[in-house]
Design a protein around this motif. Structure first.
Motif, PDB file in Angstrom:
ATOM      1  N   GLY A 126       0.814  -1.203   0.000  1.00 36.84           N
ATOM      2  CA  GLY A 126       0.000   0.000   0.000  1.00 36.84           C
ATOM      3  C   GLY A 126       0.850   1.255   0.000  1.00 36.84           C
ATOM      4  N   LEU A 127       0.328   2.318   0.595  1.00 41.70           N
ATOM      5  CA  LEU A 127       1.043   3.589   0.622  1.00 41.70           C
ATOM      6  C   LEU A 127       2.237   3.539   1.566  1.00 41.70           C
ATOM      7  CD1 LEU A 127      -1.945   6.113   0.574  1.00 41.70           C
ATOM      8  CD2 LEU A 127      -0.791   4.952  -1.314  1.00 41.70           C
ATOM      9  N   GLY A 128       2.341   2.465   2.339  1.00 35.76           N
ATOM     10  CA  GLY A 128       3.513   2.281   3.176  1.00 35.76           C
ATOM     11  C   GLY A 128       4.796   2.185   2.376  1.00 35.76           C
ATOM     12  N   CYS A 129       4.680   1.866   1.102  1.00 33.80           N
ATOM     13  CA  CYS A 129       5.877   1.818   0.248  1.00 33.80           C
ATOM     14  C   CYS A 129       6.594   3.166   0.233  1.00 33.80           C
ATOM     15  CB  CYS A 129       5.503   1.406  -1.172  1.00 33.80           C
ATOM     16  SG  CYS A 129       4.882  -0.287  -1.314  1.00 33.80           S
ATOM     17  N   PHE A 130       5.830   4.259   0.406  1.00 31.67           N
ATOM     18  CA  PHE A 130       6.440   5.591   0.413  1.00 31.67           C
ATOM     19  C   PHE A 130       7.258   5.838   1.671  1.00 31.67           C
ATOM     20  CE2 PHE A 130       2.958   6.266  -2.634  1.00 31.67           C
ATOM     21  CZ  PHE A 130       3.650   6.897  -3.661  1.00 31.67           C
ATOM     22  N   LEU A 131       7.162   4.948   2.646  1.00 28.53           N
ATOM     23  CA  LEU A 131       8.002   5.069   3.835  1.00 28.53           C
ATOM     24  C   LEU A 131       9.451   4.755   3.511  1.00 28.53           C
ATOM     25  CD1 LEU A 131       5.652   3.208   6.345  1.00 28.53           C
ATOM     26  CD2 LEU A 131       6.201   5.639   6.418  1.00 28.53           C
ATOM     27  N   ILE A 132       9.672   4.013   2.453  1.00 23.04           N
ATOM     28  CA  ILE A 132      11.022   3.632   2.053  1.00 23.04           C
ATOM     29  C   ILE A 132      11.633   4.765   1.244  1.00 23.04           C
ATOM     30  CG2 ILE A 132      12.386   1.951   0.761  1.00 23.04           C
ATOM     31  CD1 ILE A 132      10.100  -0.058   1.293  1.00 23.04           C
ATOM     32  N   PRO A 133      12.774   5.294   1.653  1.00 23.60           N
ATOM     33  CA  PRO A 133      13.382   6.431   0.954  1.00 23.60           C
ATOM     34  C   PRO A 133      13.562   6.172  -0.545  1.00 23.60           C
ATOM     35  CG  PRO A 133      14.506   6.019   3.023  1.00 23.60           C
ATOM     36  CD  PRO A 133      13.554   4.873   2.821  1.00 23.60           C
ATOM     37  N   LYS A 134      13.274   7.202  -1.326  1.00 22.49           N
ATOM     38  CA  LYS A 134      13.449   7.207  -2.784  1.00 22.49           C
ATOM     39  C   LYS A 134      12.518   6.241  -3.508  1.00 22.49           C
ATOM     40  CE  LYS A 134      18.294   8.642  -2.469  1.00 22.49           C
ATOM     41  NZ  LYS A 134      19.700   8.351  -2.863  1.00 22.49           N
ATOM     42  N   TYR A 135      11.469   5.783  -2.835  1.00 19.07           N
ATOM     43  CA  TYR A 135      10.516   4.889  -3.504  1.00 19.07           C
ATOM     44  C   TYR A 135       9.778   5.628  -4.607  1.00 19.07           C
ATOM     45  CZ  TYR A 135       6.235   2.325  -4.429  1.00 19.07           C
ATOM     46  OH  TYR A 135       5.200   1.675  -5.071  1.00 19.07           O
ATOM     47  N   ARG A 136       9.593   4.955  -5.729  1.00 20.25           N
ATOM     48  CA  ARG A 136       8.777   5.466  -6.822  1.00 20.25           C
ATOM     49  C   ARG A 136       7.840   4.352  -7.266  1.00 20.25           C
ATOM     50  NH1 ARG A 136      10.034   9.290  -4.967  1.00 20.25           N
ATOM     51  NH2 ARG A 136      11.029  11.182  -5.772  1.00 20.25           N
ATOM     52  N   PRO A 137       6.559   4.645  -7.448  1.00 17.86           N
ATOM     53  CA  PRO A 137       5.587   3.596  -7.797  1.00 17.86           C
ATOM     54  C   PRO A 137       5.910   2.926  -9.122  1.00 17.86           C
ATOM     55  CG  PRO A 137       4.486   5.626  -7.121  1.00 17.86           C
ATOM     56  CD  PRO A 137       5.934   5.961  -7.296  1.00 17.86           C
ATOM     57  N   LYS A 138       5.678   1.628  -9.169  1.00 14.03           N
ATOM     58  CA  LYS A 138       5.836   0.889 -10.409  1.00 14.03           C
ATOM     59  C   LYS A 138       4.649   1.171 -11.328  1.00 14.03           C
ATOM     60  CE  LYS A 138       8.373  -2.790  -8.058  1.00 14.03           C
ATOM     61  NZ  LYS A 138       8.409  -4.226  -7.676  1.00 14.03           N
TER      62      LYS A 138
END
Length: 304
Positions: A126-138
């Motif tokens: 979910g939006l928790g992926c944005f917690l990881i630095p420099k994450y960009r959606p696939k």
């Protein structure tokens, strides 16, 4: 154990019905409000009613279904003709109030520790992926792609609101509509993110900013989401969320690395991705608070 909001709802006699049934929990509509009833393994939360029912119970095959009558007495909850849960001598759960002597150094340390811990995990969703630095959606991650810009706009709104005296930019709440009801599940990811913002604002001593947000969130949740999600968002508007969220938030505010590591598993256990979605809203708020604190120190901030 009763959450503080559940305790208020159940403090007066009334009648209602079962609103929704799931494997480990079911929701009861009573006095025009919802509470969540669960087994003995249920974790505390503001609208939760934790019973002594075995953790092997599957409410879906117990005979409960939507519409079953519920009666609230002075000492018991009666659900249909099969279940009766005592209310007397029940403990009331409240989250611990975070310390008000906020220290930017500790909060920065807490955020960095959480991000490091999450980088090595493979269960972030979910939006928790944005917690990881420099994450960009696939390209095929439609929810995160749809959420990326309004999440950024939420950060801009928070920056305007957290600065002394605020600005006219705070009036632009179009990003709330774009996040409301976004994503699958009982509590959509966008709703959980919004709840995380409000919980964090209360913890930072900015309840008034949360109260400015709530009427708009309430309106769009009623339009785009569902009553259960609205129930949890209403609790969040008062700074209340699941126990695991408060434990993690307190750990981050204190820069307590050991407590952060301990709290991660409980956050991960909240729904499919709800724990991470809520924390995305929490960390967005904390990061903006840090940026504002660094740019314009004020007497009530201890900058290190």
């Amino acid at each position: 154990m009763l959450g503080s909001i559940a305790a208020e709802i159940l403090n007066r006699p009334g009648s209602g019905h079962v609103e929704a049934v799931f494997e480990t929990t079911f929701y009861v509509a009573v006095n025009s409000q919802l509470i969540c009833v669960g087994r003995i393994d249920m974790k505390p939360g503001p609208v939760n009613c934790i019973t002594r029912t075995s953790n092997t119970m599957d409410w879906r095959i117990s005979g409960l279904k939507h519409g079953v009558a519920v009666t609230i007495g002075s000492k018991t909850i009666t659900v249909g003709d099969k279940f009766q849960f005592p209310l007397n001598r029940t403990r009331i759960w409240h989250p611990k109030t975070p310390a008000r002597n906020l220290e930017a150094g500790k909060i920065g340390k807490g955020i960095a520790a959480l991000q490091r811990a999450l980088t090595s995990r493979d269960d972030i969703d979910g939006l928790g992926c944005f917690l990881i630095p420099k994450y960009r959606p696939k390209p095929n991650d439609y929810v995160c792609r749809a959420a990326e810009k309004p999440m950024g706009d939420a950060g801009k709104w928070l920056r305007a609101g957290l600065r002394p005296h605020g600005t006219d930019a705070m009036k632009d709440l179009a990003w709330v509509e774009k996040l409301s009801g976004l994503g699958p599940g009982l509590t959509p990811s966008g709703d959980d993110f919004l709840g995380g913002i409000m919980i964090a604002l209360h913890a930072l001593g900015n309840a008034s900013l949360s109260q400015q947000l709530w009427p708009t969130i309430n309106r769009y949740t009623e339009e785009y989401s569902n009553p259960i999600s609205l129930t949890h968002l209403s609790a969040a508007s008062n700074g209340l969320g699941a126990a695991a969220i408060h434990e993690m938030l307190t750990a981050v505010l204190n820069g307590d690395v050991a407590a952060i590591d301990t709290a991660i598993c409980d956050v991960a256990a909240i729904g499919h991705s709800s724990g991470w979605d809520i924390m995305a809203g929490v960390l967005t708020t904390l990061e903006v608070w840090l940026a504002v604190a660094a740019a314009k120190p004020t007497p009530d901030l201890i900058l290190t």
